[in-house]
Each structure stands twice: as structure tokens, then as C-alpha cells.
Design a protein around this motif. Structure first.
Motif, PDB file in Angstrom:
ATOM      1  N   PRO A 129     144.884   5.976  87.708  1.00 31.12           N
ATOM      2  CA  PRO A 129     144.093   7.141  88.138  1.00 31.12           C
ATOM      3  C   PRO A 129     142.596   6.992  87.913  1.00 31.12           C
ATOM      4  O   PRO A 129     142.143   6.294  87.009  1.00 31.12           O
ATOM      5  N   THR A 130     141.850   7.656  88.783  1.00 32.37           N
ATOM      6  CA  THR A 130     140.426   7.893  88.543  1.00 32.37           C
ATOM      7  C   THR A 130     140.317   9.213  87.792  1.00 32.37           C
ATOM      8  O   THR A 130     140.884  10.222  88.216  1.00 32.37           O
ATOM      9  N   THR A 131     139.590   9.195  86.696  1.00 35.55           N
ATOM     10  CA  THR A 131     139.448  10.401  85.878  1.00 35.55           C
ATOM     11  C   THR A 131     138.048  10.982  86.062  1.00 35.55           C
ATOM     12  O   THR A 131     137.046  10.295  85.850  1.00 35.55           O
ATOM     13  N   PHE A 132     138.004  12.238  86.455  1.00 34.34           N
ATOM     14  CA  PHE A 132     136.734  12.959  86.608  1.00 34.34           C
ATOM     15  C   PHE A 132     136.516  13.803  85.366  1.00 34.34           C
ATOM     16  O   PHE A 132     137.394  14.590  84.975  1.00 34.34           O
ATOM     17  N   VAL A 133     135.359  13.642  84.738  1.00 34.54           N
ATOM     18  CA  VAL A 133     135.055  14.312  83.470  1.00 34.54           C
ATOM     19  C   VAL A 133     133.893  15.271  83.699  1.00 34.54           C
ATOM     20  O   VAL A 133     132.774  14.849  84.020  1.00 34.54           O
ATOM     21  N   LEU A 134     134.140  16.558  83.543  1.00 33.55           N
ATOM     22  CA  LEU A 134     133.137  17.584  83.813  1.00 33.55           C
ATOM     23  C   LEU A 134     132.475  18.018  82.511  1.00 33.55           C
ATOM     24  O   LEU A 134     133.018  18.817  81.746  1.00 33.55           O
ATOM     25  N   LEU A 135     131.286  17.483  82.236  1.00 35.52           N
ATOM     26  CA  LEU A 135     130.515  17.900  81.063  1.00 35.52           C
ATOM     27  C   LEU A 135     129.559  19.001  81.509  1.00 35.52           C
ATOM     28  O   LEU A 135     128.352  18.796  81.667  1.00 35.52           O
ATOM     29  N   GLN A 136     130.117  20.164  81.743  1.00 33.37           N
ATOM     30  CA  GLN A 136     129.383  21.269  82.349  1.00 33.37           C
ATOM     31  C   GLN A 136     129.785  22.584  81.699  1.00 33.37           C
ATOM     32  O   GLN A 136     130.887  22.709  81.149  1.00 33.37           O
ATOM     33  N   ASN A 137     128.892  23.547  81.786  1.00 34.12           N
ATOM     34  CA  ASN A 137     129.184  24.888  81.298  1.00 34.12           C
ATOM     35  C   ASN A 137     129.979  25.673  82.329  1.00 34.12           C
ATOM     36  O   ASN A 137     129.937  25.383  83.523  1.00 34.12           O
ATOM     37  N   GLY A 138     130.681  26.706  81.852  1.00 30.74           N
ATOM     38  CA  GLY A 138     131.266  27.658  82.773  1.00 30.74           C
ATOM     39  C   GLY A 138     132.775  27.734  82.723  1.00 30.74           C
ATOM     40  O   GLY A 138     133.453  26.980  82.022  1.00 30.74           O
TER      41      GLY A 138
ATOM     42  N   ARG B 176     113.897  26.465  88.437  1.00 25.89           N
ATOM     43  CA  ARG B 176     115.096  25.750  88.908  1.00 25.89           C
ATOM     44  C   ARG B 176     116.274  26.716  89.008  1.00 25.89           C
ATOM     45  O   ARG B 176     116.381  27.650  88.213  1.00 25.89           O
ATOM     46  N   PRO B 177     117.187  26.499  89.954  1.00 24.29           N
ATOM     47  CA  PRO B 177     118.394  27.331  90.021  1.00 24.29           C
ATOM     48  C   PRO B 177     119.174  27.283  88.718  1.00 24.29           C
ATOM     49  O   PRO B 177     119.193  26.259  88.018  1.00 24.29           O
ATOM     50  N   MET B 178     119.838  28.392  88.390  1.00 23.53           N
ATOM     51  CA  MET B 178     120.528  28.554  87.110  1.00 23.53           C
ATOM     52  C   MET B 178     122.040  28.530  87.301  1.00 23.53           C
ATOM     53  O   MET B 178     122.540  28.665  88.417  1.00 23.53           O
ATOM     54  N   GLU B 179     122.761  28.402  86.188  1.00 21.79           N
ATOM     55  CA  GLU B 179     124.229  28.336  86.220  1.00 21.79           C
ATOM     56  C   GLU B 179     124.845  29.747  86.252  1.00 21.79           C
ATOM     57  O   GLU B 179     125.699  30.074  85.438  1.00 21.79           O
ATOM     58  N   VAL B 180     124.444  30.523  87.211  1.00 20.51           N
ATOM     59  CA  VAL B 180     124.904  31.915  87.285  1.00 20.51           C
ATOM     60  C   VAL B 180     126.387  31.984  87.657  1.00 20.51           C
ATOM     61  O   VAL B 180     127.191  32.655  86.999  1.00 20.51           O
ATOM     62  N   GLU B 181     126.761  31.303  88.732  1.00 21.86           N
ATOM     63  CA  GLU B 181     128.157  31.353  89.181  1.00 21.86           C
ATOM     64  C   GLU B 181     129.091  30.718  88.165  1.00 21.86           C
ATOM     65  O   GLU B 181     130.185  31.236  87.901  1.00 21.86           O
TER      66      GLU B 181
END
Length: 348
Positions: free
Chosen positions: A114-123, A305-310
Motif C-alpha cells: 500500500p501507499t500510505t497517506f499521512v495527514l499532518l493537519q488540523n481539523g 492568507r486563507p485560514m483553516e475555517v472549514e
């Protein structure tokens, strides 16, 4: 992954978080890093990156194995891990759209492993659209996300990264949406274990979460309250702690988030412990009342800059709507931030 195997890792988003953890993976001695850089491409190619990190040490002029300008350039090979360290701002571009060249290659040249996608993100719910896109591709994949508890900054025009104080990375895999028949739990566990091993080999403080959704809800408690209130008032953390009225607002917002979280997650001892009402006062009491820290959402606003609103607020509200939970304060915060966001994305 054998003890001497070297894996290819693609870092999408080479800001402070992406650069810090790219260097950590390089430091493990078992990862070849392809860094996708846009604004700092020339700087990284010419000077490299100086590292001043309490966790990973002091190093001069580090350069990744490979540096490219675009995702199209990076999509010339298979990666074991694709680490997404860009901010999740679907109002501007969704994660699947941004990763489209890598997803197209995965579809055209499927691999056995597998290819593993790692989301180092808020939300909250940041994995939803990526999982939906991967479900349409006949190739094995894993989706992991991480909560980064770290204070790190790029300075000197992108030539140096500074990280002081605590560093903690909580990682866990996401199960497939209900009704999916493609989820492979053993492959997900193996991928998570191998990634954690890489970070540990580098000296990182990494934790494999048995339920990453609980960890994500715990982190969004702070982001949905402190980050949003600081941004709307354009004040640092100490300012919003200075008045009882603002401290009360912080508590109310966090209690709304907790109500949505507990309605959204299956019952478990871990959920009840980590997301208990008592955590609200613990979070507030933990903060330094004289803090001059400005959350990243506010910093983004400062720089236009656009923010992480959504990702941060919208994700909570979508879960609330699905479960029939009322969130009057979060609704108001979302409306106000959305007005500001519109001006950032579409300036007059």
C-alpha cells in the motif's frame, strides 16, 4: 519493512511542520525524502536548511534526497508514504485535487504494497474526501493522520527551522467509511507501526493512538476555542484569558465541541476519559495567563492568507448536524470567520 530497508517518502508542504518531520525521517537513516517546495525551492536548493531543534539537534545546510517544485514532478515514482503537511483549506483546494498527479500515478501503476497517506493537519473529517477518492482507485492504500504538538517556525527567509520546547506526534490510522469493503486493518497497523519506528529511530516523541479520532477531537478542543477567539479578536492567548467573559466563552465553545465529539464517536473508556467535561478546565488552567502566543489561524489572518475555517470549525459543525447537536456559539464563530475568509480568498 526490514531493519535495513530504505523507503521513499514524499513531503507535500515544506513549511515548518513538513520540514521538521522530513528531517526527522531523514535522520532515521531509512527514508529517502522527496520534498515538494514552491516558495522556498530556490533557498533550499542553494543553501539547504539549518536545523535548531531541541528534539532533533543542531544541523547545518541539510538538503533532502530530492527537491522538486511541483507535485507533477514528484509523481514519477511510487512512494511508501505521502506526508501531507500543508494546511487543509478545502475552500481553496481539496486534498484529492491537490494530490491529483500522485493519485493518478497510483491508479495507473498500482503496487502490491500500500501507499500510505499521512495527514499532518488540523481539523475534523480532514480524511473524508481523500478516502472517497482512494475508494475509486483499484490499488491498496492506507490513510493515517497525526496531531502535532510542537512549536516550530521557519526563520531567516526559510533558511532555518527552529523548534524549542515540547515535541509530540500522535499518529493513528483511519478506518474506511461505513459500507466500504476495501479496508485492510492489518496493512494499516503495519504501515502505522513502520512509520512510528522511523520517527523513533530519529529520536522523535511519537505515539501510536489506538483511536486517532479521539486524539483529533482532543486537539480540536483548543483550536476551535482559543484559535478562533484569538483570531476574531486579533489578540494573543493571554488576552483572551485576561477576562472572565472570554474565559467563559472558551469554556462554552469547548463544551459544545465535547458534546459533538461524544455524539460522533462510539462509546469507549478512552473516549469517556480523554473527552470528559473536566478536560475543559484542565486546558484553560494549563495555559500561561501571560502568554503572547498567536495561534497559526491568527498568523494566517495577519499575513492575509486563507485560514483553516472549514477544517477546524466546519468539520465539527458537519458532525453536529449529522447527529442533531445544537452548537449556537460555534455557529456564530463559523459565520464570522467565513465572512473574513471570503475576503481573504476573494479580495476586492
Amino acid at each position: 519493512m526490514s531493519s535495513d530497508e530504505c523507503v521513499d517518502v514524499c513531503i507535500v508542504g515544506f513549511g515548518a511542520i513538513g520540514a521538521l518531520y522530513a528531517f526527522a525521517l531523514h535522520r532515521s537513516g531509512k527514508a529517502r525524502i522527496t520534498a515538494i517546495c514552491r516558495s522556498n525551492y530556490g533557498t533550499l536548493q542553494e543553501y539547504g536548511l539549518d536545523i535548531d531543534s531541541d528534539r532533533f539537534g543542531i544541523h547545518s545546510a541539510w538538503k533532502p534526497y530530492r527537491v522538486v517544485r511541483t507535485i507533477e514532478e514528484a509523481a514519477d515514482r511510487h512512494y511508501s508514504y505521502v506526508i501531507c503537511a500543508f494546511k487543509a483549506i478545502p475552500e481553496v483546494i481539496t486534498t484529492p485535487a491537490l494530490l491529483a498527479p500522485l493519485l493518478a500515478r497510483l491508479s495507473s501503476f498500482p503496487q502490491d504494497h500500500p501507499t500510505t497517506f499521512v495527514l499532518l493537519q488540523n481539523g475534523i473529517g480532514i480524511e473524508d474526501d481523500l478516502q472517497a477518492a482512494l475508494a475509486k482507485i483499484d490499488a491498496p492504500s492506507v490513510v493515517i493522520s497525526g496531531c502535532c504538538w510542537v512549536d516550530t517556525t521557519l526563520v531567516d527567509g526559510g533558511k532555518k527551522i527552529v523548534q524549542h520546547g515540547n515535541e509530540r506526534l500522535v499518529l493513528g490510522y483511519h478506518r474506511a467509511p461505513e459500507g466500504s469493503t476495501t479496508f485492510d486493518e492489518e496493512a494499516s497497523k503495519t504501515s502505522l507501526d513502520n512509520l512510528c519506528r522511523l520517527f523513533r529511530d530519529a529520536g522523535g516523541n511519537v505515539e501510536a493512538a489506538p483511536d486517532v479520532d479521539i486524539a483529533r477531537w482532543r486537539k480540536v478542543l483548543w483550536n476551535a476555542s482559543f484559535s478562533t477567539l484569538c483570531t476574531l479578536t486579533r489578540c494573543h492567548v493571554g488576552d483572551v484569558l485576561a477576562l472572565e467573559t472570554s474565559r467563559s466563552a472558551l469554556r462554552d465553545i469547548m463544551h459544545e465541541v465535547l458534546t459533538v465529539a461524544r455524539a460522533s464517536l462510539p462509546p469507549s473508556p478512552s473516549r469517556d476519559e480523554v473527552l470528559a467535561d473536566a478536560v475543559v478546565d484542565q486546558i484553560i488552567e494549563h495555559e500561561n495567563p501571560k502568554s503572547v502566543f498567536r495561534p497559526s489561524m491568527l498568523v494566517d489572518l495577519d499575513y492575509g492568507r486563507p485560514m483553516e475555517v472549514e477544517a477546524i470549525v466546519g468539520g465539527v459543525l458537519r458532525r453536529a448536524k449529522a447527529k442533531g447537536v445544537r452548537t449556537p456559539k460555534l455557529d456564530l464563530i463559523y459565520a464570522a470567520l467565513s465572512v473574513i475568509q471570503r475576503g481573504l480568498i476573494n479580495p476586492a
